[in-house]
Design a protein around this motif. Structure first.
Motif, PDB file in Angstrom:
ATOM      1  N   SER A 308       0.643  -1.095  -0.002  1.00  0.00           N
ATOM      2  CA  SER A 308       0.007  -0.004   0.236  1.00  0.00           C
ATOM      3  C   SER A 308       0.740   1.336   0.267  1.00  0.00           C
ATOM      4  O   SER A 308       0.436   2.347  -0.341  1.00  0.00           O
ATOM      5  CB  SER A 308      -0.710   0.256   1.118  1.00  0.00           C
ATOM      6  OG  SER A 308      -0.213   0.043   2.450  1.00  0.00           O
ATOM      7  N   THR A 309       2.232   1.330   0.256  1.00  0.00           N
ATOM      8  CA  THR A 309       3.014   2.355   0.373  1.00  0.00           C
ATOM      9  C   THR A 309       3.389   2.452  -1.051  1.00  0.00           C
ATOM     10  O   THR A 309       4.431   3.371  -1.176  1.00  0.00           O
ATOM     11  CB  THR A 309       4.137   1.953   1.178  1.00  0.00           C
ATOM     12  OG1 THR A 309       4.864   0.878   0.906  1.00  0.00           O
ATOM     13  CG2 THR A 309       3.487   1.969   2.786  1.00  0.00           C
ATOM     14  N   GLY A 310       3.369   1.579  -1.876  1.00  0.00           N
ATOM     15  CA  GLY A 310       3.711   1.951  -3.396  1.00  0.00           C
ATOM     16  C   GLY A 310       4.990   1.194  -3.739  1.00  0.00           C
ATOM     17  O   GLY A 310       5.638   1.686  -4.728  1.00  0.00           O
ATOM     18  N   GLY A 311       5.566   0.154  -3.263  1.00  0.00           N
ATOM     19  CA  GLY A 311       6.694  -0.601  -3.755  1.00  0.00           C
ATOM     20  C   GLY A 311       6.412  -2.010  -3.446  1.00  0.00           C
ATOM     21  O   GLY A 311       5.639  -2.505  -2.805  1.00  0.00           O
ATOM     22  N   VAL A 328       8.938  -3.960 -11.649  1.00  0.00           N
ATOM     23  CA  VAL A 328       9.226  -5.559 -11.496  1.00  0.00           C
ATOM     24  C   VAL A 328      10.560  -5.824 -12.169  1.00  0.00           C
ATOM     25  O   VAL A 328      10.971  -5.482 -13.209  1.00  0.00           O
ATOM     26  CB  VAL A 328       8.108  -6.224 -12.219  1.00  0.00           C
ATOM     27  CG1 VAL A 328       8.130  -7.544 -12.184  1.00  0.00           C
ATOM     28  CG2 VAL A 328       6.634  -5.977 -11.694  1.00  0.00           C
ATOM     29  N   SER A 329      11.274  -6.817 -11.441  1.00  0.00           N
ATOM     30  CA  SER A 329      12.299  -7.401 -11.895  1.00  0.00           C
ATOM     31  C   SER A 329      12.441  -8.632 -11.259  1.00  0.00           C
ATOM     32  O   SER A 329      11.885  -9.097 -10.514  1.00  0.00           O
ATOM     33  CB  SER A 329      13.608  -6.389 -11.429  1.00  0.00           C
ATOM     34  OG  SER A 329      13.774  -6.326  -9.937  1.00  0.00           O
ATOM     35  N   ALA A 330      13.512  -9.423 -11.487  1.00  0.00           N
ATOM     36  CA  ALA A 330      13.926 -10.807 -11.036  1.00  0.00           C
ATOM     37  C   ALA A 330      13.975 -10.755  -9.518  1.00  0.00           C
ATOM     38  O   ALA A 330      13.572 -11.634  -8.866  1.00  0.00           O
ATOM     39  CB  ALA A 330      15.191 -11.067 -11.788  1.00  0.00           C
ATOM     40  N   SER A 331      14.545  -9.662  -8.755  1.00  0.00           N
ATOM     41  CA  SER A 331      14.646  -9.494  -7.430  1.00  0.00           C
ATOM     42  C   SER A 331      13.037  -9.493  -6.811  1.00  0.00           C
ATOM     43  O   SER A 331      13.180  -9.343  -5.492  1.00  0.00           O
ATOM     44  CB  SER A 331      15.619  -8.604  -6.865  1.00  0.00           C
ATOM     45  OG  SER A 331      15.227  -7.137  -7.379  1.00  0.00           O
ATOM     46  N   THR A 332      12.112  -8.940  -7.323  1.00  0.00           N
ATOM     47  CA  THR A 332      10.868  -8.939  -6.723  1.00  0.00           C
ATOM     48  C   THR A 332       9.996 -10.013  -6.966  1.00  0.00           C
ATOM     49  O   THR A 332       8.776  -9.977  -6.667  1.00  0.00           O
ATOM     50  CB  THR A 332      10.261  -7.703  -7.510  1.00  0.00           C
ATOM     51  OG1 THR A 332       9.840  -7.837  -8.816  1.00  0.00           O
ATOM     52  CG2 THR A 332      10.926  -6.549  -7.371  1.00  0.00           C
TER      53      THR A 332
END
Length: 492
Positions: A308-311, A328-332
């Motif tokens: 909800s904080t935008g990350g 969005v990336s591999a680490s996410t």
């Protein structure tokens, strides 16, 4: 807020139903059209496109063939045009009862008929030239006001719906479209219907039913008096205004409703970002900071969690998990392993996410134990509509069993307890598994079912026997699938 696919306008597909409840069908053989099908399947789905000349005419494209409906001067109709020509242009004339009359723009004749006797040669509108619009999309979505750029939410304290949210967060942002007597109702997350005067009522009465109209790819909702829903006043209260023609104020987008979840760790506390960027299991209640929007990548089947904080949750140095990534990336991306009533998450470093002694989450474990297991609870589907490969799940007439191949749907109520879900249907009866894998809907006590979120927008449902619920040739819902693929996956 970055989109990254978070806010995707749904592509509106629909069926057209004639006066004797048969669907307009585009056939592959000879590109012929007929109105013989009793239900809405792939060949019965159409997309409305604006006329490239920017006039009032529209084009009807078959979702199945990718070709356009056309009407010649002599009345012959077909669906063979790969590119739209003049004969593909139609005018949509909404009727007082909510149905459409389709008029060939170049020839002025009306399209209608029955079975394989369809033509566009009628000079006047009779019942045979009237068509009901039946949406083919999944009916649970978010509603965005085009003019205000705000999402419609249920406001329980004010007893209304309002277009006042800058994001569709929480259960109150879920809307369900209910197809009722050739019109549509807007059902809130607490199972009430929006009436045109802005009130919420428990029954789908006449003033809670709307005719759908399309304008430039947007939706408008016309009430029984010919007025359109719009956000009103500073609060954006949703109700019918004075306009009898839809302007920008009366237009809405339907957006895909991604699953929103809360997670509970082994310390029985909610995973949260309330105290900063570190993702920690340290809260005793579930509010916005404990809610995460979950998306599953269609190719890798890995998931992301958006706060909800935008990350997005992201893997940082020394295996820490922080909600700081804007992209969005591999680490996410996290791999989900379903372990009965619990789930384990594996990060991009190949290690499992665990809860440290201070409650913070970190991807530092090589094996799964109690600290690596989480309860994952879906919070934005208190009411549930399921669609499989063959159609929607619906009560079978005169039986306690469930069909899986219907073009209409039933709404089921969902409850949750210790990692499992209980499903309640019409009359308050619970789902349960009977003999030989049958699934029944008239149980006096609840049976626990496990939800496994396997693909984007699709889940598998596991019964107490360990088998998965599936559709199939019989058209009945059964719990006898060994693997959660194909007919055992459900759009929700």
């Amino acid at each position: 807020m970055p989109t990254n696919g978070l806010h995707q306008v749904l592509k509106i597909q629909f069926g057209l139903v004639n006066d004797i409840d048969r669907y307009l069908t585009a056939e592959s053989f000879g590109f012929k059209v007929n109105a013989s099908a009793p239900s809405l399947k792939r060949k019965q789905m159409w997309v409305l496109e604006p006329d490239p000349g920017r006039g009032t005419a529209v084009l009807f494209r078959s979702s199945h063939l990718g070709r356009y409906l056309s009407a010649e001067e002599g009345g012959r109709v077909a669906c063979e045009a790969e590119r739209p020509g003049p004969d593909c242009r139609f005018l949509v004339l909404p009727q007082p009862d909510g149905r459409w009359a389709l008029q060939s723009e170049p020839h002025g004749r009306f399209f209608g008929g029955t079975e394989d006797q369809l033509s566009c040669f009628a000079m006047t509108i009779s019942p045979a030239e009237l068509w009901t619009v039946h949406l083919a999309i999944h009916p649970q979505a978010h509603l965005l006001s085009v003019s205000r750029r705000r999402y419609v939410h249920l406001c329980p304290q004010e007893d209304e719906m309002a277009a006042d949210g800058d994001r569709p967060w929480g259960v109150e942002a879920l809307l369900t479209l209910i197809f009722q007597s050739r019109r549509y109702c807007l059902k809130s997350s607490d199972s009430r219907y929006l009436r045109s005067d802005g009130r919420l009522v428990w029954e789908p009465e006449a003033r809670a039913c709307y005719t759908l109209e399309f304008k430039a790819g947007k939706l408008a909702f016309k009430d029984c008096d010919g007025r359109y829903l719009a956000p009103m006043g500073p609060a954006g209260t949703l109700k019918a205004g004075r306009n009898t023609r839809p302007s920008k104020d009366e237009l809405f987008d339907l957006e895909e409703s991604h699953p929103q979840v809360v997670l509970v760790a082994a310390n029985h506390r909610y995973v949260s970002v309330r105290q900063g960027v570190n993702v920690s299991a340290n809260q005793d209640e579930e509010l916005d900071h404990e809610t995460f929007l979950m998306q599953i990548d269609q190719d890798t089947k890995k998931c992301t969690f958006y706060s909800s904080t935008g990350g997005y949750w992201t893997l940082v140095t020394h295996g820490g998990i922080q909600a700081t990534s804007a992209q969005v990336s591999a680490s996410t991306m996290f791999e989900m392993e379903w372990r009965g009533r619990r789930v384990a998450l594996k990060a991009s470093n190949g290690r499992y996410v665990c809860m440290k002694k201070n409650g913070q989450l970190a991807a530092t474990s090589d094996f799964v134990g109690e600290d690596e297991e989480f309860i994952l609870k879906l919070i934005n589907r208190p009411i549930l509509v399921l669609r499989g490969l063959d159609g929607f799940v619906c009560h079978r007439r005169g039986s306690n069993q469930l069909d899986t191949n219907r073009s209409v749907y039933d709404v089921f109520h969902l409850s949750f307890s210790d990692g499992a879900y209980q499903i309640r249907g019409r009359g308050g009866g619970f789902w349960y598994t009977g003999s030989h894998g049958s699934v029944c809907s008239d149980g006096e006590s609840a049976e626990d079912f496990l939800f496994e979120f396997r693909e984007r927008g699709r889940l598998a449902i596991r019964a107490r026997s360990g088998k998965y619920l599936r559709g199939g040739a019989s058209g009945l819902l059964r719990a006898d699938a060994d693997v959660p693929t194909g007919v055992a996956l459900w759009e929700y």
